[in-house]
Design a protein around this motif. Structure first.
Motif, short mmCIF file in Angstrom:
data_model
loop_
_atom_site.label_atom_id
_atom_site.label_comp_id
_atom_site.label_asym_id
_atom_site.label_seq_id
_atom_site.Cartn_x
_atom_site.Cartn_y
_atom_site.Cartn_z
N ARG A 25 0.82 -1.22 0.00
CA ARG A 25 0.00 0.00 0.00
C ARG A 25 0.85 1.26 0.00
NH1 ARG A 25 -1.56 4.10 2.96
NH2 ARG A 25 -0.25 3.41 4.67
N ASP A 232 -1.53 0.87 8.98
CA ASP A 232 -2.06 -0.36 8.38
C ASP A 232 -2.26 -1.42 9.45
OD1 ASP A 232 -1.87 0.22 5.44
OD2 ASP A 232 0.25 0.46 5.91
N ILE A 341 -6.54 -1.60 -4.22
CA ILE A 341 -5.55 -0.51 -4.32
C ILE A 341 -6.25 0.79 -4.73
CG2 ILE A 341 -4.77 -0.76 -6.73
CD1 ILE A 341 -2.49 -0.24 -3.66
N LEU A 344 -7.87 2.11 -1.54
CA LEU A 344 -6.86 2.68 -0.65
C LEU A 344 -6.36 4.04 -1.16
CD1 LEU A 344 -4.87 -0.60 0.12
CD2 LEU A 344 -6.27 0.70 1.74
N PRO A 354 -6.30 3.75 6.81
CA PRO A 354 -6.14 2.50 6.04
C PRO A 354 -6.52 1.26 6.82
CG PRO A 354 -4.23 3.93 5.72
CD PRO A 354 -5.07 4.57 6.79
N GLN A 358 -9.04 -1.61 5.60
CA GLN A 358 -8.58 -3.00 5.45
C GLN A 358 -9.44 -3.96 6.25
OE1 GLN A 358 -4.56 -2.24 6.67
NE2 GLN A 358 -4.12 -1.09 4.80
#
Length: 542
Positions: A25, A232, A341, A344, A354, A358
Motif C-alpha cells: 500500500r 495499516d 488498491i 486505498l 487505512p 482494510q
C-alpha cells in the motif's frame, strides 16, 4: 460447480488478495503519489469531493444511471434494437467475411460506452490496435491459406459437431473461428509475456515488502509514531490471517476438490506463488491504465497449473475442475488486489484510516463471495455459458479452451503463445504499452471498438479553450459514464432475474429484422449525442 466451490474460491481468493496487497500500500499509494495517474481512483475521488458541494452531482449520476440502465434493459429484455452491430448484417459485409475473412463488430451497450470514456482515447486506441492487428491482418492472412490450416484440429478445438458445417469448409473458416483458433492464443501469449515483464519491473517493490516484513518479525522497530492516515494492519496480524487462509485453502482443495494430499499441496503452492507475484502486476495495471488484466494472468495461471497438475498425475475432467478452482482462487485474489488498491488510493486522498478500510474489506469480501456465487449459478441455470443463446463469457470460454487440450491430451498451441509473447516483447522494447495491446488481441473486436467511441466522446467533451471549463466538463462526463456503467450492470442483473423467473418478453421477429439494426444505429447515435451534450453543459463552479 457446486455453490460451496464457487463461494469458497471467491472468499479465500478475496482474503488472499487483501492480505497480499496491504504490504504494498505505502509504495503504490504514498511513495508513488503524483507519478501514477490512478484514473479510476481519481475520477471516483473527484465525484465524491464534488458531491459534497450539493445534490446536483447525485442528480446527474442517477439520471445517467436510469438512461443507461433503461437503454441496456430494453435491448436485453425486449430486443427492441440490436445489442451489437456487425458488417455481416449487410450483404456486402457477408461477402467480405466469406471472401476475405474481414469483419467488423461494435457492441452498442451504454455500459461499454461509459467504460471507454473512463479509460480515455489513448489507451482505448492501443487496446483496439491489438484487435485490429488480429482481425484486420492475422485473420485475413491465415484465412487466405485455407488449404494450409489443419481443418480437423480446428474442428476439434472449436467443438464443431454440426454435420452441415462439417460438410462445408467455408462455414468452418469464418473470421470468428479463425480468431478463436489463431488470434486468441496469440493474445494469451501476449498477456502472459506482459505479466512476466510486469513482475520483473516490480521486483524491487516485492523485495521492499519482504524486507519490511523481515524487519518487523526480526524485532526491528518500524515507525510507530505514524499519523492515523498511514496506519495499516500490523505485519504480524497479516501473516496470521495469511497462514489461516492458506490452511483453509489446503482443506478446501483436499476435501472439496482433489482428495489427494500431494496434488493438494502442489495446488496450494501454485496459488500462493502466482498470487503473490501477480499482486504487484494487478496494482501496477490499475495505477497506470485503470484496468486490471486479470483474465490474462488467470489464463497464465491455468496453463502453469494444468502443466504441473498433469505432471503429478491429475488429468481428465477432474483435472479440469481442479485447474478451474485454482484459477478461480488466483483470479479473485488478483481482482481483489486491483480493486483494493483503488479503494486505498481514494482513502489516501480523502484522509481515511487505512487500517479501518482494510478491516471492513474482509467483511465486504464475505458478502461479495456469497452474492457472486448465487448470481453465477442463476446465470448458468438461466442462460448457460455454452451453446446457442448462451452468455458470451469470452474469458470463461477462452479458459476452457486453454485447459481442455492440456488436460484431455489435445493439441496445445505453444507456437501461437510464443508468437504473442515475442510480439509483446518487441512492443515493450520500442516503448509501446504492451499490456493494453495484448488485451486487445485477446478480447473480441466488438467489445474493444466501442471503447474508442467512448474515448472519442471523452476527447470531444474535454476540447475547450478554458482549462477550468474542460475540467468541469470532464467531471460531469465521468459522472455520466459512471451512471451508464452502474445502470447497465444493475439492469443486466434485473434482466437475468426476469429470464430466470420465466418472463420471456423478447420481440423475436422484430429483433431479427433489419428494422432493429437501423433503430440500433439511431439509438446508439442518440445516446452518444446525449453523452456529449450533457457533459458539455457543466458549469465551472461544479
Amino acid at each position: 460447480a457446486q455453490f460451496y466451490q464457487v463461494f469458497l474460491s471467491s472468499l479465500l481468493g478475496g482474503i488472499l488478495g487483501i492480505v497480499l496487497m496491504i504490504p504494498f500500500r505505502k509504495y503504490f499509494v504514498k511513495e508513488m503519489h503524483g507519478k501514477y495517474p490512478f484514473p479510476e481512483a481519481t475520477a471516483t475521488t473527484e465525484v465524491l469531493v464534488s458531491g459534497e458541494k450539493g445534490g446536483s452531482q447525485a442528480k446527474i449520476l442517477v439520471a445517467a444511471g436510469l438512461i443507461g440502465g433503461l437503454y441496456d434493459f430494453i435491448v436485453s429484455t425486449f430486443g427492441a434494437w440490436v445489442s451489437s452491430l456487425s458488417t455481416q448484417m449487410w450483404g456486402w459485409g457477408k461477402a467480405l467475411a466469406a471472401n476475405f475473412k474481414l469483419t467488423f463488430g461494435l457492441n452498442t451497450s451504454a455500459a461499454v460506452l461509459g467504460l471507454g470514456y473512463i479509460i480515455g482515447l489513448k489507451y482505448a486506441l492501443i487496446i483496439t490496435a491489438g484487435s485490429a492487428l488480429v482481425w484486420f491482418f492475422i485473420v485475413p492472412l491465415v484465412g487466405s491459406f485455407e488449404s494450409a490450416v489443419n481443418a480437423e484440429a480446428m474442428v476439434s478445438l472449436l467443438g464443431i459437431t454440426n454435420e452441415s458445417i462439417l460438410a462445408n469448409p467455408s462455414l468452418i473458416f469464418t473470421p470468428e473461428n479463425l480468431y478463436t483458433y489463431i488470434g486468441r492464443p496469440i493474445g494469451i501469449g501476449g498477456i502472459a509475456m506482459a505479466g512476466l515483464i510486469g513482475i520483473i519491473r516490480q521486483a524491487g517493490i516485492i523485495k521492499s515488502a519482504l524486507v519490511l516484513a523481515k524487519n518487523e518479525f526480526g524485532g526491528k522497530k518500524v515507525a510507530t509514531d505514524e499519523p492515523r492516515t498511514q496506519k495499516d494492519i500490523t505485519m504480524k496480524r497479516i501473516l496470521s490471517i495469511l497462514i489461516a487462509t492458506l490452511a483453509a485453502t489446503l482443506f478446501f482443495f483436499q476435501f472439496g476438490v482433489l482428495g489427494n494430499w500431494m496434488q493438494t499441496i502442489v495446488a496450494l503452492l501454485i496459488v500462493f506463488v502466482i498470487a503473490f507475484l501477480f499482486t504487484t502486476v494487478a496494482a501496477n495495471a490499475i495505477a497506470i491504465v485503470g484496468s486490471n488484466p486479470v483474465s490474462g494472468m488467470t489464463l497464465m495461471t491455468l496453463i502453469l497449473s494444468s502443466l504441473v497438475l498433469v505432471s503429478v498425475g491429475l488429468e481428465g475432467e477432474s483435472g479440469m475442475i481442479a485447474a478451474l478452482v485454482i484459477g478461480g482462487v488466483v483470479c479473485t485474489a488478483l481482482s481483489m488486489a486491483g480493486g483494493f488498491i483503488t479503494d486505498l488510493k481514494i482513502g489516501y486522498w480523502l484522509g481515511t484510516t487505512p487500517k479501518k478500510q482494510q478491516t471492513w474489506k474482509f467483511v465486504g469480501t464475505f458478502v461479495s463471495a456469497a452474492t457472486v456465487a448465487g448470481v453465477m449459478i442463476i446465470m448458468n441455470d438461466t442462460y448457460g455459458f455454452v451453446g446457442e443463446n448462451a452468455l458470451v463469457a469470452p474469458q470463461a470460454n477462452a479458459m476452457a479452451a486453454v485447459i481442455q487440450p492440456l488436460m484431455m491430451g489435445g493439441v496445445t498451441p505453444w507456437l501461437l503463445y510464443g508468437i504473442g509473447a515475442g510480439l509483446i516483447l518487441v512492443l515493450t522494447l520500442i516503448g509501446v504499452p504492451a499490456l493494453p495491446f495484448a488485451l486487445g488481441m485477446f478480447i473480441p473486436m466488438n467489445l474493444n471498438a466501442p471503447l474508442v467511441v467512448g474515448g472519442l466522446v471523452s476527447w470531444a467533451v474535454n476540447r475547450h479553450k478554458n482549462e477550468e471549463q474542460a475540467k468541469a466538463n470532464n467531471n460531469r462526463g465521468t459522472l455520466i459514464a459512471s451512471g451508464f456503467i452502474a445502470g447497465g450492470a444493475l439492469m443486466g442483473v434485473v434482466s437475468a432475474i426476469l429470464a430466470f423467473a420465466g418472463c420471456d418478453w423478447m420481440l423475436t421477429a422484430w429483433a431479427d429484422s433489419m428494422g432493429a439494426v437501423y433503430l440500433g444505429i439511431a439509438m446508439y447515435v442518440a445516446i452518444i449525442a446525449y453523452f456529449i451534450w450533457h457533459s458539455r453543459r457543466a458549469k465551472i463552479e461544479e
